[in-house]
Write a protein that holds these residues in place. Sequence first.
Motif, short mmCIF file in Angstrom:
data_model
loop_
_atom_site.label_atom_id
_atom_site.label_comp_id
_atom_site.label_asym_id
_atom_site.label_seq_id
_atom_site.Cartn_x
_atom_site.Cartn_y
_atom_site.Cartn_z
N LEU A 21 0.86 -1.18 0.00
CA LEU A 21 0.00 0.00 0.00
C LEU A 21 0.89 1.23 0.00
O LEU A 21 1.72 1.40 0.89
CB LEU A 21 -0.91 0.00 1.23
N LEU A 22 0.75 2.05 -1.03
CA LEU A 22 1.57 3.25 -1.20
C LEU A 22 0.73 4.50 -0.99
O LEU A 22 -0.45 4.53 -1.35
CB LEU A 22 2.15 3.30 -2.61
N ARG A 23 1.35 5.53 -0.44
CA ARG A 23 0.65 6.80 -0.31
C ARG A 23 0.48 7.40 -1.70
O ARG A 23 1.42 7.41 -2.51
CB ARG A 23 1.41 7.74 0.63
N GLU A 24 -0.69 7.91 -1.98
CA GLU A 24 -1.05 8.35 -3.32
C GLU A 24 -0.27 9.55 -3.84
O GLU A 24 -0.26 9.81 -5.04
CB GLU A 24 -2.54 8.65 -3.38
N ASP A 25 0.41 10.29 -2.98
CA ASP A 25 1.11 11.50 -3.41
C ASP A 25 2.59 11.28 -3.71
O ASP A 25 3.33 12.25 -3.88
CB ASP A 25 0.94 12.62 -2.39
N GLU A 74 -2.96 1.90 -3.60
CA GLU A 74 -2.62 3.25 -3.16
C GLU A 74 -3.75 3.80 -2.33
O GLU A 74 -4.89 3.34 -2.41
CB GLU A 74 -2.30 4.17 -4.33
N GLY A 75 -3.38 4.77 -1.49
CA GLY A 75 -4.38 5.40 -0.64
C GLY A 75 -3.83 6.65 0.01
O GLY A 75 -2.66 7.00 -0.16
N THR A 76 -4.66 7.29 0.76
CA THR A 76 -4.29 8.52 1.46
C THR A 76 -3.39 8.19 2.65
O THR A 76 -3.26 7.03 3.06
CB THR A 76 -5.54 9.23 1.99
N LYS A 77 -2.82 9.24 3.21
CA LYS A 77 -2.01 9.09 4.42
C LYS A 77 -2.85 8.45 5.53
O LYS A 77 -2.38 7.58 6.26
CB LYS A 77 -1.48 10.45 4.85
N GLU A 78 -4.11 8.86 5.64
CA GLU A 78 -5.01 8.32 6.65
C GLU A 78 -5.30 6.84 6.41
O GLU A 78 -5.37 6.05 7.36
CB GLU A 78 -6.32 9.12 6.68
N LEU A 124 4.14 7.41 7.45
CA LEU A 124 4.17 6.30 6.50
C LEU A 124 3.94 6.76 5.07
O LEU A 124 3.03 7.54 4.80
CB LEU A 124 3.10 5.27 6.86
N VAL A 125 4.78 6.26 4.16
CA VAL A 125 4.53 6.47 2.73
C VAL A 125 4.25 5.13 2.05
O VAL A 125 3.82 5.09 0.91
CB VAL A 125 5.70 7.20 2.02
N GLY A 142 -10.82 -0.10 1.55
CA GLY A 142 -10.87 1.30 1.21
C GLY A 142 -9.73 1.76 0.32
O GLY A 142 -9.80 2.84 -0.27
N ALA A 143 -8.68 0.96 0.21
CA ALA A 143 -7.57 1.31 -0.71
C ALA A 143 -7.97 0.89 -2.12
O ALA A 143 -8.82 0.02 -2.31
CB ALA A 143 -6.29 0.60 -0.28
N ARG A 144 -7.33 1.50 -3.10
CA ARG A 144 -7.63 1.14 -4.49
C ARG A 144 -6.38 0.59 -5.16
O ARG A 144 -5.26 0.93 -4.77
CB ARG A 144 -8.19 2.34 -5.24
N MET A 145 -6.61 -0.25 -6.16
CA MET A 145 -5.48 -0.80 -6.90
C MET A 145 -4.68 0.34 -7.51
O MET A 145 -5.24 1.33 -7.99
CB MET A 145 -5.96 -1.73 -8.02
N HIS A 146 -3.36 0.18 -7.51
CA HIS A 146 -2.48 1.18 -8.12
C HIS A 146 -2.75 1.19 -9.62
O HIS A 146 -2.88 0.14 -10.23
CB HIS A 146 -1.02 0.79 -7.83
#
Length: 147
Positions: A21-25, A74-78, A124-125, A142-146
């Motif tokens: 899981l990666l941070r989206e930014d 990928e997802g938000t920091k939260e 976390l990133v 709640g995360a989405r595929m990269h």
Amino acid sequence: MRNETPAEVVPVRFDTKIAVLLREDLETWQRLNVTAFLVSGLGTVAPEVIGEPYADADDTGYLPMFRQPVLVFEGTKERLTAAHAKALGRELPVSVFTSDLFRTGNDRDNRAAVRAVGRADLDLVGLAVYGPKNAVDKVLKGARMHP
């Protein structure tokens, strides 16, 4: 007479999942770098994820790789913070990559940077998690595929 399918033709299904899981930014280079770092230790704590060595038709040997796909989300920091807490709560093997690691240049400094920050304050990133499919799915909810 019953037709049987050779074992080599039957698709292999796994009851486990390897997920990142990666941070989206993150920048593209950061996504690639973080993913590689996150999955690098998995075989040391879960040796069953490593397949057999490879060889080409000339019998040149190659290193073994994971026996199953690595799914990248990928997802938000939260979302990362929530996934981290869920993975730890389920006692799943987890690796983490924090923003501080972009400023270090070696393994010793990487470990020191993580050690210097409490679990709740890690920036976390990315994280990688391995375990039973349903448990990993709940961690990543709640995360989405990269893309």
